[in-house]
Scaffold this motif. Structure first.
Motif, mmCIF file in Angstrom:
data_model
loop_
_atom_site.group_PDB
_atom_site.id
_atom_site.type_symbol
_atom_site.label_atom_id
_atom_site.label_comp_id
_atom_site.label_asym_id
_atom_site.label_seq_id
_atom_site.Cartn_x
_atom_site.Cartn_y
_atom_site.Cartn_z
ATOM 1 N N LEU A 31 2.918 10.159 -9.645
ATOM 2 C CA LEU A 31 2.409 10.122 -11.014
ATOM 3 C C LEU A 31 1.100 10.897 -11.188
ATOM 4 C CD1 LEU A 31 3.143 6.366 -11.724
ATOM 5 C CD2 LEU A 31 4.353 8.335 -12.708
ATOM 6 N N GLU A 32 0.562 11.385 -10.059
ATOM 7 C CA GLU A 32 -0.713 12.111 -10.070
ATOM 8 C C GLU A 32 -1.790 11.309 -10.800
ATOM 9 O OE1 GLU A 32 -0.556 16.351 -10.920
ATOM 10 O OE2 GLU A 32 1.619 16.276 -10.634
ATOM 11 N N CYS A 33 -1.972 10.071 -10.322
ATOM 12 C CA CYS A 33 -2.978 9.196 -10.919
ATOM 13 C C CYS A 33 -3.801 8.543 -9.811
ATOM 14 C CB CYS A 33 -2.315 8.140 -11.800
ATOM 15 S SG CYS A 33 -1.336 6.905 -10.911
ATOM 16 N N ASN A 34 -4.857 7.892 -10.202
ATOM 17 C CA ASN A 34 -5.685 7.140 -9.269
ATOM 18 C C ASN A 34 -5.219 5.692 -9.226
ATOM 19 O OD1 ASN A 34 -7.531 9.200 -8.550
ATOM 20 N ND2 ASN A 34 -8.532 8.941 -10.532
ATOM 21 N N LEU A 35 -5.569 5.013 -8.182
ATOM 22 C CA LEU A 35 -5.230 3.601 -8.050
ATOM 23 C C LEU A 35 -5.813 2.794 -9.208
ATOM 24 C CD1 LEU A 35 -3.748 1.631 -6.251
ATOM 25 C CD2 LEU A 35 -5.826 1.351 -4.921
ATOM 26 N N ILE B 99 0.820 -1.208 0.000
ATOM 27 C CA ILE B 99 0.000 0.000 0.000
ATOM 28 C C ILE B 99 0.855 1.261 0.000
ATOM 29 C CG2 ILE B 99 -1.645 1.365 1.370
ATOM 30 C CD1 ILE B 99 -2.972 -1.294 2.117
ATOM 31 N N ASP B 100 1.953 1.259 0.732
ATOM 32 C CA ASP B 100 2.820 2.438 0.777
ATOM 33 C C ASP B 100 3.402 2.726 -0.613
ATOM 34 O OD1 ASP B 100 4.296 4.575 2.156
ATOM 35 O OD2 ASP B 100 6.051 3.346 1.666
ATOM 36 N N ILE B 101 3.819 1.695 -1.310
ATOM 37 C CA ILE B 101 4.368 1.872 -2.659
ATOM 38 C C ILE B 101 3.289 2.381 -3.604
ATOM 39 C CG2 ILE B 101 5.279 0.638 -4.675
ATOM 40 C CD1 ILE B 101 6.843 -1.101 -2.658
ATOM 41 N N LEU B 102 2.104 1.803 -3.542
ATOM 42 C CA LEU B 102 1.005 2.254 -4.400
ATOM 43 C C LEU B 102 0.659 3.715 -4.125
ATOM 44 C CD1 LEU B 102 -1.294 -0.886 -4.234
ATOM 45 C CD2 LEU B 102 0.258 -0.218 -6.088
ATOM 46 N N ASP C 186 -6.091 3.755 -12.181
ATOM 47 C CA ASP C 186 -5.247 3.971 -13.357
ATOM 48 C C ASP C 186 -4.049 3.035 -13.324
ATOM 49 O OD1 ASP C 186 -6.861 6.145 -14.131
ATOM 50 O OD2 ASP C 186 -5.633 7.548 -12.964
ATOM 51 N N LEU C 187 -3.628 2.693 -12.127
ATOM 52 C CA LEU C 187 -2.399 1.925 -11.915
ATOM 53 C C LEU C 187 -2.624 0.419 -11.883
ATOM 54 C CD1 LEU C 187 0.598 2.523 -11.384
ATOM 55 C CD2 LEU C 187 0.073 2.618 -8.962
ATOM 56 N N ILE C 188 -3.789 -0.004 -11.413
ATOM 57 C CA ILE C 188 -4.056 -1.436 -11.235
ATOM 58 C C ILE C 188 -5.323 -1.823 -11.984
ATOM 59 C CG2 ILE C 188 -4.604 -3.238 -9.562
ATOM 60 C CD1 ILE C 188 -3.047 -1.695 -7.521
ATOM 61 N N GLU C 189 -5.277 -2.974 -12.630
ATOM 62 C CA GLU C 189 -6.414 -3.452 -13.416
ATOM 63 C C GLU C 189 -6.676 -4.921 -13.080
ATOM 64 O OE1 GLU C 189 -7.352 -3.881 -18.184
ATOM 65 O OE2 GLU C 189 -5.275 -3.731 -17.524
ATOM 66 N N TYR C 190 -7.942 -5.264 -12.901
ATOM 67 C CA TYR C 190 -8.338 -6.665 -12.712
ATOM 68 C C TYR C 190 -8.826 -7.204 -14.045
ATOM 69 C CZ TYR C 190 -11.067 -10.768 -11.519
ATOM 70 O OH TYR C 190 -11.576 -12.042 -11.489
ATOM 71 N N ILE C 191 -8.256 -8.322 -14.455
ATOM 72 C CA ILE C 191 -8.661 -8.967 -15.706
ATOM 73 C C ILE C 191 -9.368 -10.280 -15.352
ATOM 74 C CG2 ILE C 191 -7.873 -9.924 -17.903
ATOM 75 C CD1 ILE C 191 -5.352 -8.089 -17.534
ATOM 76 N N PRO C 192 -10.687 -10.342 -15.542
ATOM 77 C CA PRO C 192 -11.435 -11.559 -15.220
ATOM 78 C C PRO C 192 -10.921 -12.749 -16.036
ATOM 79 C CG PRO C 192 -12.933 -9.741 -15.713
ATOM 80 C CD PRO C 192 -11.552 -9.297 -16.075
ATOM 81 N N PRO C 193 -11.106 -13.972 -15.533
ATOM 82 C CA PRO C 193 -10.559 -15.156 -16.220
ATOM 83 C C PRO C 193 -11.050 -15.296 -17.661
ATOM 84 C CG PRO C 193 -12.007 -15.810 -14.408
ATOM 85 C CD PRO C 193 -11.844 -14.328 -14.338
ATOM 86 N N GLU C 194 -12.278 -14.923 -17.928
ATOM 87 C CA GLU C 194 -12.799 -15.084 -19.285
ATOM 88 C C GLU C 194 -12.191 -14.102 -20.273
ATOM 89 O OE1 GLU C 194 -15.666 -12.753 -16.711
ATOM 90 O OE2 GLU C 194 -14.766 -14.737 -16.579
ATOM 91 N N GLU C 195 -11.487 -13.063 -19.762
ATOM 92 C CA GLU C 195 -10.859 -12.075 -20.640
ATOM 93 C C GLU C 195 -9.344 -12.230 -20.731
ATOM 94 O OE1 GLU C 195 -12.055 -8.113 -19.609
ATOM 95 O OE2 GLU C 195 -14.152 -8.722 -19.358
ATOM 96 N N GLN C 196 -8.785 -13.184 -19.995
ATOM 97 C CA GLN C 196 -7.347 -13.392 -19.993
ATOM 98 C C GLN C 196 -6.864 -13.913 -21.331
ATOM 99 O OE1 GLN C 196 -5.307 -14.737 -16.208
ATOM 100 N NE2 GLN C 196 -7.221 -15.846 -16.128
ATOM 101 N N GLU C 197 -5.658 -13.424 -21.689
ATOM 102 C CA GLU C 197 -4.997 -13.966 -22.879
ATOM 103 C C GLU C 197 -4.085 -15.084 -22.417
ATOM 104 O OE1 GLU C 197 -2.874 -10.758 -24.639
ATOM 105 O OE2 GLU C 197 -4.685 -9.613 -25.038
ATOM 106 N N ASP C 198 -4.028 -16.149 -23.189
ATOM 107 C CA ASP C 198 -3.157 -17.274 -22.802
ATOM 108 C C ASP C 198 -1.769 -17.107 -23.359
ATOM 109 O OD1 ASP C 198 -5.059 -18.627 -21.312
ATOM 110 O OD2 ASP C 198 -5.951 -19.482 -23.113
#
Length: 91
Positions: free
Chosen positions: A73-77, A63-66, A79-91
């Motif tokens: 970077l003057e961004c939101n969390l 959390i401290d690093i984030l 903007d920095l982190i993304e959740y990719i659901p299993p059905e959208e993952q690339e193999d």
């Protein structure tokens, strides 16, 4: 009386089937033309640690690093982190 359906789904046996968390630090640095050295200096962090975040080679988020990255970077969390659901993952 009928049994209520649980609104939560069961975790799969293989955790890789739960989706993926992607850190978008590389994208942000490229979009803003910021070097890892510049970020390291401004965020007061080791380049090695930042490289691991940039390359998505970390197992646990700090959390401290984030907070530092979002501030510098003057961004939101989101903007920095993304959740990719299993059905959208690339193999």
């Amino acid at each position: 009386m009928p049994k209520k359906e649980n609104p939560l789904r069961q975790l799969p046996v293989n955790m890789d089937d739960c989706g993926k968390i992607r850190i978008r630090l590389k994208d942000i640095l490229e979009q803003r033309n910021i070097s890892l050295n510049q970020l390291s200096f401004r965020a007061e962090m080791q380049r090695t640690q930042l490289r691991n975040y940039r390359d998505n080679k970390i197992q646990r988020l700090d959390i401290d690093i984030l907070r530092r990255l979002c501030y510098v970077l003057e961004c939101n969390l989101t903007d920095l982190i993304e959740y990719i659901p299993p059905e959208e993952q690339e193999d």
